[in-house]
Design a protein around this motif. Structure first.
Motif, PDB file in Angstrom:
ATOM      1  N   ALA A 256       2.739  -3.023   3.503  1.00 53.38           N
ATOM      2  CA  ALA A 256       1.278  -3.162   3.530  1.00 53.38           C
ATOM      3  C   ALA A 256       0.782  -2.600   4.847  1.00 53.38           C
ATOM      4  O   ALA A 256       1.307  -2.937   5.921  1.00 53.38           O
ATOM      5  N   LEU A 257      -0.185  -1.737   4.787  1.00 59.47           N
ATOM      6  CA  LEU A 257      -0.744  -1.122   5.979  1.00 59.47           C
ATOM      7  C   LEU A 257      -1.774  -2.069   6.578  1.00 59.47           C
ATOM      8  O   LEU A 257      -2.796  -2.370   5.964  1.00 59.47           O
ATOM      9  N   ARG A 258      -1.491  -2.572   7.759  1.00 55.88           N
ATOM     10  CA  ARG A 258      -2.350  -3.558   8.407  1.00 55.88           C
ATOM     11  C   ARG A 258      -3.474  -2.865   9.148  1.00 55.88           C
ATOM     12  O   ARG A 258      -3.229  -2.008   9.998  1.00 55.88           O
TER      13      ARG A 258
ATOM     14  N   ASP B 194       0.826  -1.201   0.000  1.00 50.46           N
ATOM     15  CA  ASP B 194       0.000   0.000   0.000  1.00 50.46           C
ATOM     16  C   ASP B 194       0.862   1.253   0.000  1.00 50.46           C
ATOM     17  O   ASP B 194       0.424   2.316  -0.415  1.00 50.46           O
ATOM     18  N   ILE B 195       2.082   1.123   0.530  1.00 55.60           N
ATOM     19  CA  ILE B 195       2.976   2.271   0.677  1.00 55.60           C
ATOM     20  C   ILE B 195       4.309   1.935   0.013  1.00 55.60           C
ATOM     21  O   ILE B 195       4.871   0.858   0.238  1.00 55.60           O
ATOM     22  N   ILE B 196       4.795   2.844  -0.801  1.00 64.36           N
ATOM     23  CA  ILE B 196       6.075   2.676  -1.488  1.00 64.36           C
ATOM     24  C   ILE B 196       6.988   3.825  -1.089  1.00 64.36           C
ATOM     25  O   ILE B 196       6.604   4.995  -1.201  1.00 64.36           O
ATOM     26  N   VAL B 197       8.185   3.501  -0.610  1.00 64.64           N
ATOM     27  CA  VAL B 197       9.165   4.512  -0.220  1.00 64.64           C
ATOM     28  C   VAL B 197      10.328   4.457  -1.203  1.00 64.64           C
ATOM     29  O   VAL B 197      11.032   3.446  -1.299  1.00 64.64           O
ATOM     30  N   GLN B 198      10.523   5.523  -1.971  1.00 65.39           N
ATOM     31  CA  GLN B 198      11.655   5.603  -2.878  1.00 65.39           C
ATOM     32  C   GLN B 198      12.936   5.786  -2.067  1.00 65.39           C
ATOM     33  O   GLN B 198      12.969   6.590  -1.134  1.00 65.39           O
ATOM     34  N   ILE B 199      13.993   5.046  -2.410  1.00 61.71           N
ATOM     35  CA  ILE B 199      15.190   5.028  -1.570  1.00 61.71           C
ATOM     36  C   ILE B 199      16.460   5.281  -2.381  1.00 61.71           C
ATOM     37  O   ILE B 199      16.453   5.262  -3.611  1.00 61.71           O
ATOM     38  N   ASP B 200      17.559   5.486  -1.658  1.00 62.54           N
ATOM     39  CA  ASP B 200      18.894   5.610  -2.243  1.00 62.54           C
ATOM     40  C   ASP B 200      19.499   4.206  -2.292  1.00 62.54           C
ATOM     41  O   ASP B 200      19.922   3.666  -1.272  1.00 62.54           O
TER      42      ASP B 200
END
Length: 252
Positions: A230-232, A185-191
């Motif tokens: 995933a947001l529980r 549900d949540i995507i965090v773009q990273i280095d």
């Protein structure tokens, strides 16, 4: 949903879980003014060490402890707590209870805004992962804070990805049938360069110097671009027929 700049409690089963699944997120969280806390249930003594000489379980525990302590500094972890429970044994009642009590005491100290940990699939189906995730999710429920379950990238959600995960199932204790992978549900773009550096600190676990050995190259590249959660929903709210949080995919 914003997850950066918060007090994040990351609950793992073995050293290197934190780097594979949340290193980039923790680095971005610290940069945003948040604080990272890690509770690692075991020291991964059953994990095969890719070292020049064979090591005993006691020696491997010491090596993996040092690696985890080093990577925690790199990931700007405010507090690291080691459960020192037996690798492969978390599902036993006495060890599960010890994990529950240790995690509750640690959470009282760090007061997290969110808890991050494994979902029902345990990513690889490792029983320690699933148990640690169950206990962590119950803690989030008790604290009344969101629970974010680690997810694999979409590139590992197909049959080739499942096969790649199966090839890595040699040295732990796994469920017989792998649960369906949870969708993010949540995507965090990273280095990716910094995440790769974190992974390589766990040198004892690198086969041929590559943390992604035997993993499809597109999946490996994806894991260096973003991390997925995933947001529980709250168990209590679900039982009442509703959800505490709206499940809507977001990017950070």
């Amino acid at each position: 949903m914003h997850i950066l700049g918060k007090r994040l409690l990351v609950v793992t089963a073995h050293p290197d879980d934190e780097s594979f699944l949340a290193a980039g997120t923790m680095l971005k969280n610290a940069a945003a003014g948040g604080k990272n806390f890690v509770f690692c249930a075991t020291l991964g003594e059953r994990g095969k060490a890719h070292l020049k000489t064979e090591r005993s379980s006691a020696e491997l525990k010491r090596i993996r402890r040092r690696e985890l302590e080093r990577v925690s500094k790199f990931l700007r972890v405010e507090a690291l707590k080691l459960g020192d429970l037996p690798d492969g044994g978390l599902s036993e009642r006495k060890h599960r209870n010890a994990l529950r009590h240790g995690l509750l005491a640690f959470s009282a100290h760090v007061k997290p805004d969110m808890v991050l940990g494994f979902g029902r699939d345990g990513i690889s189906g490792h029983l320690d992962h699933i148990t640690a995730g169950d206990v962590a999710a119950a803690l989030a429920e008790k604290l009344g804070v969101p629970y974010l379950a680690f997810c694999m990238s979409p590139e590992l959600q197909d049959s080739r990805g499942i096969q790649a995960l199966a090839r890595r199932r040699a040295y732990g204790v796994y469920i017989e049938h792998h649960h369906a992978l949870e969708s993010p549900d949540i995507i965090v773009q990273i280095d990716g360069r910094r995440k790769l550096k974190a992974l390589k600190i766990h040198a004892s676990q690198l086969e041929r110097g590559d943390p992604f050995h035997n993993m499809p190259r597109p999946a490996a590249r994806a894991m260096l671009q973003a991390e997925y959660f995933a947001l529980r929903a709250s168990y209590t709210q679900r039982a009442r027929g509703g959800f505490l949080y709206t499940k809507k995919r977001s990017k950070s």
